[in-house]
Design an enzyme around this catalytic site. Structure first.
Site, short mmCIF file in Angstrom:
data_model
loop_
_atom_site.label_atom_id
_atom_site.label_comp_id
_atom_site.label_asym_id
_atom_site.label_seq_id
_atom_site.Cartn_x
_atom_site.Cartn_y
_atom_site.Cartn_z
N ASP A 1 -26.14 -12.18 -27.80
CA ASP A 1 -27.05 -13.16 -27.18
C ASP A 1 -28.52 -12.86 -27.42
O ASP A 1 -29.38 -13.69 -27.15
CB ASP A 1 -26.83 -13.11 -25.66
CG ASP A 1 -26.10 -14.33 -25.13
OD1 ASP A 1 -26.09 -15.36 -25.82
OD2 ASP A 1 -25.56 -14.24 -24.02
N GLN B 1 -21.59 -13.99 -19.73
CA GLN B 1 -22.00 -15.35 -19.39
C GLN B 1 -22.88 -15.33 -18.14
O GLN B 1 -22.52 -14.74 -17.12
CB GLN B 1 -20.75 -16.24 -19.17
CG GLN B 1 -21.07 -17.71 -18.97
CD GLN B 1 -21.72 -18.35 -20.20
OE1 GLN B 1 -21.45 -17.96 -21.33
NE2 GLN B 1 -22.61 -19.30 -19.97
N LYS C 1 -17.25 -21.79 -26.61
CA LYS C 1 -17.59 -20.69 -27.53
C LYS C 1 -16.32 -20.20 -28.24
O LYS C 1 -16.34 -19.91 -29.44
CB LYS C 1 -18.25 -19.53 -26.76
CG LYS C 1 -19.66 -19.90 -26.25
CD LYS C 1 -20.29 -18.86 -25.34
CE LYS C 1 -21.62 -19.39 -24.81
NZ LYS C 1 -22.39 -18.45 -24.00
N1 LIG Z 1 -24.98 -15.31 -21.80
C1 LIG Z 1 -25.53 -16.52 -21.78
N2 LIG Z 1 -25.43 -17.27 -20.68
C2 LIG Z 1 -26.01 -18.50 -20.67
C3 LIG Z 1 -26.67 -19.01 -21.82
C4 LIG Z 1 -26.75 -18.18 -22.96
O1 LIG Z 1 -27.34 -18.54 -24.00
N3 LIG Z 1 -26.15 -16.95 -22.90
N4 LIG Z 1 -27.14 -20.31 -21.84
C5 LIG Z 1 -26.76 -21.22 -20.79
C6 LIG Z 1 -25.44 -21.91 -20.99
N5 LIG Z 1 -24.91 -21.99 -22.34
C7 LIG Z 1 -24.56 -20.87 -22.99
O2 LIG Z 1 -23.74 -20.11 -22.55
C8 LIG Z 1 -24.44 -23.24 -22.85
C9 LIG Z 1 -24.90 -24.43 -22.39
C10 LIG Z 1 -24.38 -25.63 -22.88
C11 LIG Z 1 -23.40 -25.62 -23.84
C12 LIG Z 1 -22.76 -26.87 -24.36
O3 LIG Z 1 -22.04 -26.82 -25.31
N6 LIG Z 1 -23.02 -28.00 -23.73
C13 LIG Z 1 -22.42 -29.26 -24.13
C14 LIG Z 1 -21.83 -29.94 -22.92
C15 LIG Z 1 -20.74 -29.19 -22.28
C16 LIG Z 1 -20.32 -29.89 -20.97
O4 LIG Z 1 -19.72 -30.96 -21.08
O5 LIG Z 1 -20.61 -29.39 -19.88
C17 LIG Z 1 -23.50 -30.16 -24.71
O6 LIG Z 1 -24.69 -29.97 -24.38
O7 LIG Z 1 -23.15 -31.06 -25.49
C18 LIG Z 1 -22.94 -24.42 -24.32
C19 LIG Z 1 -23.45 -23.24 -23.84
C20 LIG Z 1 -26.65 -20.49 -19.46
N7 LIG Z 1 -25.93 -19.28 -19.58
#
Ligand SMILES: Nc1nc2c(c(=O)[nH]1)N[C@@H](CN(C=O)c1ccc(C(=O)N[C@@H](CCC(=O)O)C(=O)O)cc1)CN2
Length: 303
Positions: free
Chosen positions: A139, A116, A72
């Site tokens: 969010d 988070q 982020k």
């Molecule tokens: N406050 C929040 N917490 C969480 C949220 C949210 O929307 N708000 N969602 C999920 C996790 N999430 C956001 O924070 C999130 C998940 C995945 C990714 C991401 O970029 N994933 C990459 C891979 C990253 C890796 O290698 O692990 C991808 O899919 O290509 C970003 C944010 C739970 N918590």
């Protein structure tokens, strides 16, 4: 994609060997396009004397959460949004976390922020979210903003569900009238996803499935669109998917080596018309939509 031609009847593509495969809903590329648009909007805000600033509160040392938060802030740097990072140890008390929430509520440099999730066991997550200033909720997960969504009032949209919608629209997947099955009922996607899909502007018909669902397979087989957010590795199998369906893989489990394993079995690509990879699908979209919320809030502040 070189060597591939689309089959417009079901949205899939035909491989060079003649076999069908699903069209990839490329979250990375779509997020890059969104960020490029945001870069110009942030520059325009700065000319008016407003610098958007995203705050994050990360509690504990979960490697997944650390990665997501780092991503982020990388995105913020790319588009010119200022970063405010707060980290607390996994042993932080409810009061210590709430003190940081109060601090960001008051910080004028922080125009929007997120906590988070998940927070460590023993912490009352809802109490923390309720304490946030709803106008700084980047969010869209503050109860007031979720309530606004229910009431069809303007509100920041929860990032993952909005990322799913943006991907579907970008690839021309028909949402209006579609039978959508959402698997999962967590606060970040499962709960808000149907709220977005059933707005008049989307007009989808949604079935929400969860661990109490008696016959998941029967529901999945009817779906034009599947949003899999159960966090159960390879839960969705090819035999459960209607040919040509759009399948969005949101769930994350980790292999013993720490690699991401999605909710969707790789064989589904041979049946589906569209599929979002995981990683590279909804994850980058979640981050892009977060920046959209931050920029939109800053734009509202200048009228
Ligand atoms: N406050 C929040 N917490 C969480 C949220 C949210 O929307 N708000 N969602 C999920 C996790 N999430 C956001 O924070 C999130 C998940 C995945 C990714 C991401 O970029 N994933 C990459 C891979 C990253 C890796 O290698 O692990 C991808 O899919 O290509 C970003 C944010 C739970 N918590």
């Amino acid at each position: 994609m070189p060597g591939l031609r689309p089959d417009w009847n079901r949205g899939g593509v035909i491989r060079e060997d003649g076999a069908m495969t699903a069209q990839i809903l490329d979250g990375k590329a779509t997020a890059a396009a969104i960020k490029s648009d945001l870069t110009a909007r942030v520059a325009a805000l700065k000319e008016k004397g407003v610098t958007p600033g995203l705050g994050t509160i990360l509690v504990g040392d979960d490697p997944g959460s650390q990665k997501y938060v780092a991503g982020k802030h990388r995105d913020c740097a790319q588009v010119g949004i200022a970063s405010i990072q707060r980290e607390l140890p996994g042993t932080a008390t409810q009061e210590e976390i709430e003190a940081v929430v109060r601090e960001l509520n008051e910080d004028p440099a922080c125009t929007g922020y997120i906590v988070q999730l998940p927070l460590p066991k023993g912490i009352d997550e809802n109490r923390v979210l309720e304490l946030m200033d709803p106008d700084k909720d980047a969010d869209g997960l503050h109860p007031m903003n979720l309530g606004r969504l229910v009431l069809n009032e303007p509100a920041p949209l929860p990032c993952t569900p909005n990322g799913v919608l943006t991907l579907l629209r970008r690839y021309g997947v028909e949402i209006k009238g579609a039978e959508v099955v959402v698997v999962g009922r967590g606060v970040t996607i499962g709960r808000p996803m149907p709220l977005l899909l059933t707005r008049r502007s989307e007009n989808a018909t949604v079935t929400q499935c969860h661990t109490g669902t008696r016959d998941l397979s029967a529901h999945l087989k009817r779906a034009d669109i599947i949003v899999a957010a159960a966090g159960s590795a390879h839960l969705i199998r090819a035999e459960d998917v209607k040919p040509g369906a759009a399948v969005l893989d949101v769930g994350v489990s980790r292999s013993a080596e720490g690699k991401i394993v999605g909710d969707v079995h790789p064989d589904v690509a041979e049946v589906a018309g569209f599929i979002s990879p995981n990683p590279g699908g909804v994850g980058p979209m979640t981050r892009a939509q977060l920046l959209v919320n931050v920029v939109e809030a800053a734009e509202r502040s200048v009228g």
